[in-house]
Write a protein that holds these residues in place. Structure first.
Motif, PDB file in Angstrom:
ATOM      1  N   VAL A 136       0.849  -1.197   0.000  1.00  0.00           N
ATOM      2  CA  VAL A 136       0.000   0.000   0.000  1.00  0.00           C
ATOM      3  C   VAL A 136       0.883   1.245   0.000  1.00  0.00           C
ATOM      4  O   VAL A 136       1.924   1.291   0.661  1.00  0.00           O
ATOM      5  N   SER A 137       0.473   2.271  -0.731  1.00  0.00           N
ATOM      6  CA  SER A 137       1.251   3.508  -0.793  1.00  0.00           C
ATOM      7  C   SER A 137       1.291   4.194   0.568  1.00  0.00           C
ATOM      8  O   SER A 137       0.355   4.104   1.363  1.00  0.00           O
ATOM      9  N   ALA A 138       2.387   4.897   0.827  1.00  0.00           N
ATOM     10  CA  ALA A 138       2.570   5.581   2.101  1.00  0.00           C
ATOM     11  C   ALA A 138       1.515   6.657   2.314  1.00  0.00           C
ATOM     12  O   ALA A 138       1.090   6.915   3.446  1.00  0.00           O
ATOM     13  N   GLY A 139       1.080   7.294   1.229  1.00  0.00           N
ATOM     14  CA  GLY A 139       0.073   8.337   1.348  1.00  0.00           C
ATOM     15  C   GLY A 139      -1.239   7.813   1.898  1.00  0.00           C
ATOM     16  O   GLY A 139      -1.884   8.468   2.727  1.00  0.00           O
ATOM     17  N   VAL A 140      -1.638   6.623   1.454  1.00  0.00           N
ATOM     18  CA  VAL A 140      -2.885   6.029   1.942  1.00  0.00           C
ATOM     19  C   VAL A 140      -2.762   5.679   3.412  1.00  0.00           C
ATOM     20  O   VAL A 140      -3.669   5.941   4.216  1.00  0.00           O
ATOM     21  N   VAL A 141      -1.622   5.103   3.802  1.00  0.00           N
ATOM     22  CA  VAL A 141      -1.402   4.754   5.210  1.00  0.00           C
ATOM     23  C   VAL A 141      -1.439   5.996   6.082  1.00  0.00           C
ATOM     24  O   VAL A 141      -2.076   6.019   7.149  1.00  0.00           O
ATOM     25  N   LEU A 142      -0.774   7.068   5.649  1.00  0.00           N
ATOM     26  CA  LEU A 142      -0.757   8.307   6.423  1.00  0.00           C
ATOM     27  C   LEU A 142      -2.165   8.883   6.551  1.00  0.00           C
ATOM     28  O   LEU A 142      -2.555   9.350   7.626  1.00  0.00           O
ATOM     29  N   ARG A 143      -2.930   8.840   5.483  1.00  0.00           N
ATOM     30  CA  ARG A 143      -4.299   9.362   5.516  1.00  0.00           C
ATOM     31  C   ARG A 143      -5.148   8.586   6.516  1.00  0.00           C
ATOM     32  O   ARG A 143      -5.896   9.181   7.307  1.00  0.00           O
ATOM     33  N   VAL A 144      -5.019   7.277   6.504  1.00  0.00           N
ATOM     34  CA  VAL A 144      -5.784   6.454   7.435  1.00  0.00           C
ATOM     35  C   VAL A 144      -5.370   6.755   8.876  1.00  0.00           C
ATOM     36  O   VAL A 144      -6.217   6.854   9.778  1.00  0.00           O
ATOM     37  N   LEU A 145      -4.061   6.894   9.104  1.00  0.00           N
ATOM     38  CA  LEU A 145      -3.586   7.205  10.450  1.00  0.00           C
ATOM     39  C   LEU A 145      -4.110   8.552  10.941  1.00  0.00           C
ATOM     40  O   LEU A 145      -4.470   8.706  12.112  1.00  0.00           O
ATOM     41  N   LEU A 146      -4.162   9.541  10.044  1.00  0.00           N
ATOM     42  CA  LEU A 146      -4.678  10.863  10.433  1.00  0.00           C
ATOM     43  C   LEU A 146      -6.156  10.786  10.785  1.00  0.00           C
ATOM     44  O   LEU A 146      -6.603  11.411  11.766  1.00  0.00           O
ATOM     45  N   PHE A 147      -6.917  10.042  10.011  1.00  0.00           N
ATOM     46  CA  PHE A 147      -8.317   9.845  10.362  1.00  0.00           C
ATOM     47  C   PHE A 147      -8.425   9.121  11.713  1.00  0.00           C
ATOM     48  O   PHE A 147      -9.336   9.397  12.499  1.00  0.00           O
ATOM     49  N   GLY A 148      -7.489   8.213  11.962  1.00  0.00           N
ATOM     50  CA  GLY A 148      -7.490   7.520  13.242  1.00  0.00           C
ATOM     51  C   GLY A 148      -7.243   8.460  14.401  1.00  0.00           C
ATOM     52  O   GLY A 148      -7.837   8.305  15.481  1.00  0.00           O
ATOM     53  N   VAL A 149      -6.375   9.459  14.217  1.00  0.00           N
ATOM     54  CA  VAL A 149      -6.128  10.445  15.278  1.00  0.00           C
ATOM     55  C   VAL A 149      -7.406  11.225  15.580  1.00  0.00           C
ATOM     56  O   VAL A 149      -7.778  11.420  16.746  1.00  0.00           O
ATOM     57  N   GLY A 150      -8.090  11.696  14.529  1.00  0.00           N
ATOM     58  CA  GLY A 150      -9.344  12.405  14.749  1.00  0.00           C
ATOM     59  C   GLY A 150     -10.369  11.534  15.441  1.00  0.00           C
ATOM     60  O   GLY A 150     -11.076  11.982  16.356  1.00  0.00           O
ATOM     61  N   TRP A 151     -10.434  10.284  15.024  1.00  0.00           N
ATOM     62  CA  TRP A 151     -11.350   9.334  15.644  1.00  0.00           C
ATOM     63  C   TRP A 151     -10.967   9.108  17.111  1.00  0.00           C
ATOM     64  O   TRP A 151     -11.836   8.967  17.974  1.00  0.00           O
ATOM     65  N   GLY A 152      -9.666   9.078  17.381  1.00  0.00           N
ATOM     66  CA  GLY A 152      -9.208   8.872  18.748  1.00  0.00           C
ATOM     67  C   GLY A 152      -9.636   9.998  19.670  1.00  0.00           C
ATOM     68  O   GLY A 152     -10.091   9.766  20.800  1.00  0.00           O
ATOM     69  N   ILE A 153      -9.500  11.239  19.215  1.00  0.00           N
ATOM     70  CA  ILE A 153      -9.939  12.374  20.026  1.00  0.00           C
ATOM     71  C   ILE A 153     -11.450  12.313  20.229  1.00  0.00           C
ATOM     72  O   ILE A 153     -11.966  12.599  21.318  1.00  0.00           O
TER      73      ILE A 153
END
Length: 354
Positions: free
Chosen positions: A68-85
């Motif tokens: 998987v491209s790094a951009g997709v992984v980073l995008r998912v992780l960022l959504f995870g941060v928002g979800w975490g808050i």
């Protein structure tokens, strides 16, 4: 609506049953503060269960991530941060205004934003005007149901139990609204992480299990946000000593059960959304949120949250829940209006193919 879509709708509603009941075990805990059991829940729901589920259903999970491209992984992780808050404020909001009302406000806001954003950013090419009208009308009914439920909870402002809470009703309500907006990031991560579960699907992985590859990437930020805040509260308030309570072993079991219920709901949502077809991650999310509100409110009533409420509050709550049922029916009908493009599945689950 096809048989496959009906199965998808049933599975998403079942996911709502699990998600709507995951906070219930917290009512049986004693001797622990919110941060004590939330840390156990976060470890089970956001770290252990996603990896166990993914490793059990995706044979070459690490190979999928390598491709998987790094951009997709980073995008998912960022959504995870928002979800975490959003998850942190979820727990605080529910503690402030109660299980039933907290679920109604948070999930109503999350349903609306999590449904509309994927449709607006990546609209499916075959999305019809009729679907748009029915979807918008259903979301309006859903929001109205949330507003009615919120008004039903105003009796809590003067209730004796409210004085023992850490936050006032109005502040708790504001926390719930913010949590709802941020919690929509969970569905955005699912909708825009299509490349991950598309690569996971293959001869050894049925399409309906492929979304399990997404959770180990999307949920670790949730653990970091939630565990970090829980540890901060334990240090500030000295509540780490609560783990020495004789009831701690039982409480750990209840906290782990909360995590299992939460992950079971998310896994079933992934399966059901795939079966709903191209609109699964949008309309499926709204159906999930609505069913969670209904289940949580039913449990709140059954466990006595509304026992001391005035009659007008109970009538408003009943009216709000009826509106949510109408919204679920409307969203299911909107999904049935989608054109038959030859099937559903991972390849079309994001609601857009380009």
């Amino acid at each position: 609506m096809t048989d496959v879509q009906l199965i998808g709708l049933a599975v998403v509603i079942l996911a709502g049953v699990f998600q709507g009941s995951f906070m219930l075990p917290s009512k049986w805990m004693g001797g622990w503060a919110w941060e004590n059991y939330w840390l156990v829940f976060a470890a089970a729901a956001y770290l252990i269960c996603p990896w166990v589920l993914a490793m059990a259903t995706i044979p070459d999970l690490l190979g999928v991530y390598r491709d998987v491209s790094a951009g997709v992984v980073l995008r998912v992780l960022l959504f995870g941060v928002g979800w975490g808050i959003g998850a942190v404020t979820f727990g605080l909001g529910v503690e402030a205004i109660g299980l039933a009302l907290g679920f109604a406000v948070i999930l109503g806001v999350a349903a609306t934003s999590g449904t509309l954003i994927p449709l607006l950013v990546r609209p499916p090419s075959d999305f019809t005007t009729a679907q748009g009208v029915v979807t918008a009308s259903s979301l309006a009914v859903m929001l109205l149901g949330v507003v009615v439920c919120s008004f039903a909870g105003r009796w809590k402002e003067g209730a004796p139990a409210a004085t023992s809470r850490r936050t006032s009703y109005r502040v708790g309500l504001a926390i719930c609204v913010m949590s709802g907006l941020l919690s929509a990031c969970g569905n955005l991560g699912f909708a825009f992480g299509e490349e991950i579960y598309r690569r996971a699907a293959g001869p050894d992985v049925p399409e309906y299990l492929a979304p399990n590859a997404l959770w180990p990437l999307l949920t670790p930020p949730l653990f970091l946000c939630n565990a970090g805040y829980a540890l901060y509260l334990m240090r500030r308030d000295g509540t780490a000593r609560n783990y020495r309570d004789p009831r701690s072993l039982r409480n750990v079991g209840f906290g782990a059960l909360m995590g299992v219920l939460w992950m079971a709901g998310m896994a079933l949502y992934g399966i059901g959304a795939d079966r709903l077809g191209r609109l699964g991650p949008s309309l499926g999310w709204a159906i999930l949120m609505s069913s969670m509100v209904l289940v949580a409110n039913a449990l709140g009533v059954l466990t006595g949250e509304w026992r001391s409420s005035p009659g007008w509050a109970r009538r408003r709550l009943a009216a709000g829940l009826a509106l949510l049922l109408v919204a679920i029916a409307g969203l299911g009908y909107a999904n049935s209006l989608q054109r038959d493009d030859g099937g559903s599945g991972v390849g079309s689950a994001s609601g857009a193919d380009g």
